[in-house]
Design a protein around this motif. Sequence first.
Motif, short mmCIF file in Angstrom:
data_model
loop_
_atom_site.label_atom_id
_atom_site.label_comp_id
_atom_site.label_asym_id
_atom_site.label_seq_id
_atom_site.Cartn_x
_atom_site.Cartn_y
_atom_site.Cartn_z
N LYS A 99 -18.33 -1.56 -19.34
CA LYS A 99 -17.90 -0.73 -18.23
C LYS A 99 -19.10 -0.57 -17.31
CE LYS A 99 -15.41 2.93 -19.12
NZ LYS A 99 -15.02 4.31 -19.51
N THR A 100 -18.96 -0.99 -16.05
CA THR A 100 -20.11 -0.96 -15.16
C THR A 100 -19.68 -0.89 -13.70
OG1 THR A 100 -22.26 -2.00 -14.73
CG2 THR A 100 -20.35 -3.46 -14.88
N HIS A 144 -15.94 -1.30 -9.33
CA HIS A 144 -15.88 -0.74 -10.69
C HIS A 144 -15.21 -1.77 -11.60
CE1 HIS A 144 -16.47 2.87 -8.26
NE2 HIS A 144 -16.92 3.46 -9.36
N CYS A 145 -15.78 -1.97 -12.77
CA CYS A 145 -15.34 -3.06 -13.64
C CYS A 145 -15.25 -2.61 -15.09
CB CYS A 145 -16.31 -4.23 -13.53
SG CYS A 145 -15.99 -5.58 -14.69
N ILE A 146 -14.17 -3.00 -15.76
CA ILE A 146 -14.01 -2.80 -17.20
C ILE A 146 -13.56 -4.14 -17.80
CG2 ILE A 146 -12.66 -1.69 -19.02
CD1 ILE A 146 -12.45 0.77 -17.27
N LYS A 179 -12.81 -5.98 -21.75
CA LYS A 179 -12.66 -5.75 -23.18
C LYS A 179 -12.33 -7.08 -23.88
CE LYS A 179 -10.99 -1.01 -22.48
NZ LYS A 179 -12.00 -0.25 -23.24
N CYS A 200 -6.01 0.09 -19.90
CA CYS A 200 -7.22 -0.41 -19.24
C CYS A 200 -7.19 -0.06 -17.75
CB CYS A 200 -7.34 -1.92 -19.44
SG CYS A 200 -8.78 -2.67 -18.64
N GLU A 220 -7.74 3.65 -17.38
CA GLU A 220 -9.15 3.94 -17.62
C GLU A 220 -10.00 3.57 -16.40
OE1 GLU A 220 -12.74 2.74 -20.78
OE2 GLU A 220 -10.70 1.95 -21.07
N LEU A 221 -9.66 2.45 -15.77
CA LEU A 221 -10.38 2.02 -14.58
C LEU A 221 -10.19 3.01 -13.43
CD1 LEU A 221 -11.99 -0.29 -13.11
CD2 LEU A 221 -9.75 -1.18 -12.41
N PHE A 274 -12.37 5.93 -14.15
CA PHE A 274 -13.77 5.55 -14.00
C PHE A 274 -14.18 5.45 -12.53
CE2 PHE A 274 -16.83 1.76 -14.19
CZ PHE A 274 -17.95 2.56 -14.43
#
Length: 356
Positions: free
Chosen positions: A2-3, A185-187, A189, A248, A251-252, A255
């Motif tokens: 996550k960044t 913003h990036c996730i 998995k 996901c 969550e993004l 975030f």
Amino acid sequence: MKTIFRNKRISGILGILPETISYFDDEVDNYTFPPKQTMRLKKIMGYESHRLSKETSFASDFCKYGVEYLLSNQMISKDEIGAIIVVTLSPDYFLPQISNIVQGECGFDEDVLCMDIPQGCCGFLMGLIQAFMLLEHLGDKKVLLCNVDVLSKKVSSKDRNDYPLIGDGAAISIIENSSGAKDVHCIMKMDGTRRNALHIPAGGFRRPNSIETAELKDLGDGNFRAMDHMHMDGTSVFNFVQEEVPPCIHELMEFSDKKLQEMDYFLFHQPNRFMLQKLREKLQVPEQKLFSDLVTKYGNPSGVSIPLVIADNLNQELVSDKFDCVLSAFGSGLAWGAMTMELGELRFCQMIESNL
């Protein structure tokens, strides 16, 4: 993972399609199933046609075709490129890498960094992540990101599960530093315990190609394929996407401190129309915001699907305007992820047809 990536943008996207079109209706007799039963898939899955590369055309050919098109039309110049990234599951050779072929054939400077990434469905997101990181070290140079796959060569034409959906194609994106760009913003998995849901059993060093691995067999489901061929466990992948992708995306949103209804478009990987419709329903996203027509017209081109969706559906809009988008991909690995990104005011965004 996550960044946040800052001061990065996509400034151009070119989609490249093969000229050969194969229609689902013409392929019905390939399979052992009753034609009436097979035709139900057309309505449910959204299969109409797919693009197939010629026997003599390979991944590097599509990359070179696209790069030469950009150069000859003065859409990019060689001296502005600092790195070439190629993301593919269908390399021409074990060695050399496609990025080196492109660098050499198209006459880029020897200081241009070349890198190949073997990734499938999440290939565009993984390519963007690598491009964003390289841009931290390239000064005012840009990254040439090439996503390409010709996976129809690795699918049995007698396999009704896999053949109708596969499509070949490529996309070239220009990635650059931009001080005015919104944060990305990036996730991402990964779950390697479920890796066999999408696989090609033979062809690597562990199980090399042989007469035995090339033999077509009915593996018990009425479809004929060899160990050399790619296979997707459709039920497992469908369940994986429905279970993992909506959380996901939520969550993004948390975030990035955004709301789903604020986003203009949801630009998703294109496995089939049915899977995308169910995903859209779970996310409660309006139909006009989540495109699901790429697989219907061109097939599923693996990691090339997101840039092709963009070039096919938003082309001129992205040249003149800006939109807040969610990019999401899911599949081989198994891997899944999503990004928020502002897309727009591109130098170019278009689709072309090649003779490959």
